[in-house]
Design a protein around this motif. Structure first.
Motif, PDB file in Angstrom:
ATOM      1  N   PHE A   1      35.824  47.978  39.127  1.00  0.00           N
ATOM      2  CA  PHE A   1      37.064  47.226  38.965  1.00  0.00           C
ATOM      3  C   PHE A   1      38.241  48.176  38.771  1.00  0.00           C
ATOM      4  O   PHE A   1      39.304  47.995  39.371  1.00  0.00           O
ATOM      5  N   ARG A   2      38.053  49.205  37.938  1.00  0.00           N
ATOM      6  CA  ARG A   2      39.118  50.190  37.708  1.00  0.00           C
ATOM      7  C   ARG A   2      39.480  50.942  38.987  1.00  0.00           C
ATOM      8  O   ARG A   2      40.620  51.381  39.138  1.00  0.00           O
ATOM      9  N   LYS A   3      38.512  51.136  39.865  1.00  0.00           N
ATOM     10  CA  LYS A   3      38.781  51.811  41.139  1.00  0.00           C
ATOM     11  C   LYS A   3      39.578  50.933  42.089  1.00  0.00           C
ATOM     12  O   LYS A   3      40.001  51.382  43.144  1.00  0.00           O
ATOM     13  N   GLY A   4      39.740  49.668  41.726  1.00  0.00           N
ATOM     14  CA  GLY A   4      40.506  48.764  42.560  1.00  0.00           C
ATOM     15  C   GLY A   4      39.666  47.915  43.490  1.00  0.00           C
ATOM     16  O   GLY A   4      40.200  47.211  44.344  1.00  0.00           O
ATOM     17  N   LEU A   5      38.334  47.956  43.328  1.00  0.00           N
ATOM     18  CA  LEU A   5      37.486  47.118  44.170  1.00  0.00           C
ATOM     19  C   LEU A   5      37.669  45.652  43.793  1.00  0.00           C
ATOM     20  O   LEU A   5      37.795  45.317  42.613  1.00  0.00           O
ATOM     21  N   SER A   6      37.667  44.801  44.777  1.00  0.00           N
ATOM     22  CA  SER A   6      37.767  43.368  44.540  1.00  0.00           C
ATOM     23  C   SER A   6      36.418  42.854  44.040  1.00  0.00           C
ATOM     24  O   SER A   6      35.376  43.495  44.265  1.00  0.00           O
TER      25      SER A   6
ATOM     26  N   GLU B   1      34.685  40.583  45.310  1.00  0.00           N
ATOM     27  CA  GLU B   1      33.830  40.426  46.488  1.00  0.00           C
ATOM     28  C   GLU B   1      33.204  41.754  46.905  1.00  0.00           C
ATOM     29  O   GLU B   1      32.020  41.807  47.263  1.00  0.00           O
ATOM     30  N   SER B   2      33.967  42.828  46.825  1.00  0.00           N
ATOM     31  CA  SER B   2      33.426  44.157  47.146  1.00  0.00           C
ATOM     32  C   SER B   2      32.386  44.591  46.121  1.00  0.00           C
ATOM     33  O   SER B   2      31.399  45.234  46.468  1.00  0.00           O
ATOM     34  N   ILE B   3      32.615  44.244  44.873  1.00  0.00           N
ATOM     35  CA  ILE B   3      31.655  44.592  43.824  1.00  0.00           C
ATOM     36  C   ILE B   3      30.339  43.859  44.077  1.00  0.00           C
ATOM     37  O   ILE B   3      29.261  44.444  43.942  1.00  0.00           O
ATOM     38  N   VAL B   4      30.410  42.598  44.484  1.00  0.00           N
ATOM     39  CA  VAL B   4      29.194  41.843  44.816  1.00  0.00           C
ATOM     40  C   VAL B   4      28.463  42.520  45.973  1.00  0.00           C
ATOM     41  O   VAL B   4      27.231  42.603  45.965  1.00  0.00           O
ATOM     42  N   ASN B   5      29.205  43.037  46.943  1.00  0.00           N
ATOM     43  CA  ASN B   5      28.571  43.753  48.057  1.00  0.00           C
ATOM     44  C   ASN B   5      27.847  44.999  47.566  1.00  0.00           C
ATOM     45  O   ASN B   5      26.810  45.371  48.101  1.00  0.00           O
TER      46      ASN B   5
ATOM     47  N   LEU C   1      29.103  36.157  42.696  1.00  0.00           N
ATOM     48  CA  LEU C   1      30.543  36.312  42.509  1.00  0.00           C
ATOM     49  C   LEU C   1      30.955  35.780  41.131  1.00  0.00           C
ATOM     50  O   LEU C   1      31.799  36.375  40.455  1.00  0.00           O
ATOM     51  N   GLU C   2      30.321  34.714  40.701  1.00  0.00           N
ATOM     52  CA  GLU C   2      30.591  34.154  39.376  1.00  0.00           C
ATOM     53  C   GLU C   2      30.287  35.177  38.280  1.00  0.00           C
ATOM     54  O   GLU C   2      31.079  35.344  37.344  1.00  0.00           O
ATOM     55  N   GLN C   3      29.157  35.868  38.385  1.00  0.00           N
ATOM     56  CA  GLN C   3      28.794  36.864  37.377  1.00  0.00           C
ATOM     57  C   GLN C   3      29.801  38.011  37.341  1.00  0.00           C
ATOM     58  O   GLN C   3      30.156  38.505  36.266  1.00  0.00           O
ATOM     59  N   VAL C   4      30.254  38.445  38.506  1.00  0.00           N
ATOM     60  CA  VAL C   4      31.221  39.544  38.556  1.00  0.00           C
ATOM     61  C   VAL C   4      32.544  39.111  37.929  1.00  0.00           C
ATOM     62  O   VAL C   4      33.111  39.833  37.100  1.00  0.00           O
ATOM     63  N   TYR C   5      33.030  37.934  38.311  1.00  0.00           N
ATOM     64  CA  TYR C   5      34.267  37.445  37.693  1.00  0.00           C
ATOM     65  C   TYR C   5      34.090  37.279  36.185  1.00  0.00           C
ATOM     66  O   TYR C   5      34.991  37.592  35.401  1.00  0.00           O
ATOM     67  N   GLY C   6      32.933  36.792  35.757  1.00  0.00           N
ATOM     68  CA  GLY C   6      32.665  36.632  34.328  1.00  0.00           C
ATOM     69  C   GLY C   6      32.674  37.964  33.600  1.00  0.00           C
ATOM     70  O   GLY C   6      33.236  38.085  32.505  1.00  0.00           O
ATOM     71  N   ALA C   7      32.073  38.982  34.206  1.00  0.00           N
ATOM     72  CA  ALA C   7      32.045  40.313  33.597  1.00  0.00           C
ATOM     73  C   ALA C   7      33.445  40.907  33.529  1.00  0.00           C
ATOM     74  O   ALA C   7      33.824  41.521  32.524  1.00  0.00           O
ATOM     75  N   ILE C   8      34.231  40.714  34.585  1.00  0.00           N
ATOM     76  CA  ILE C   8      35.602  41.228  34.588  1.00  0.00           C
ATOM     77  C   ILE C   8      36.436  40.499  33.534  1.00  0.00           C
ATOM     78  O   ILE C   8      37.214  41.126  32.806  1.00  0.00           O
TER      79      ILE C   8
END
Length: 109
Positions: free
Chosen positions: A33-38, A40-44, A51-58
């Motif tokens: 996230f700090r690197k600027g990845l979206s 969706e990119s983090i899920v990839n 995507l829900e887990q990534v948004y929740g973690a962020i």
């Protein structure tokens, strides 16, 4: 009408923060996230996550930014203070890890 309860996306276990129910560290999500990845990119990058887990973690990170940033600094300091037997046992892997860390620090700066 049913009542919706809040979900927990991050848990603290084994002296570290993890995406709940997974073996993926919050650290991994935060650094991406700090690197600027979206998200969706983090899920990839972490296909076991939704995507829900990534948004929740962020969201957890943003809500607790000062504490998590301090935790990450402490983790990096603890790693730097550890003896590095890997340096003699597997110099190639040791150098790869050092290079990755230096690259991450440049991006975070």
């Amino acid at each position: 009408m049913s009542v919706v309860t809040a979900k927990s996306y991050v848990e603290y276990r084994q002296d570290a923060y993890w995406v709940a129910g997974t073996r993926i560290s919050l650290d991994s999500i935060v650094y991406a996230f700090r690197k600027g990845l979206s998200p969706e990119s983090i899920v990839n990058s972490f296909p076991l996550l939704t995507l829900e887990q990534v948004y929740g973690a962020i969201a957890f990170y943003l809500a607790n930014r000062a504490e998590i940033d301090a935790y990450l600094v402490a983790e990096e300091a603890a790693f730097d203070a550890m003896p590095q037997p890997l340096q003699t046992a597997d110099p190639a892997l040791y150098n790869k890890l050092k290079t990755a860390k230096a690259t991450r620090q440049q991006v975070d700066s």
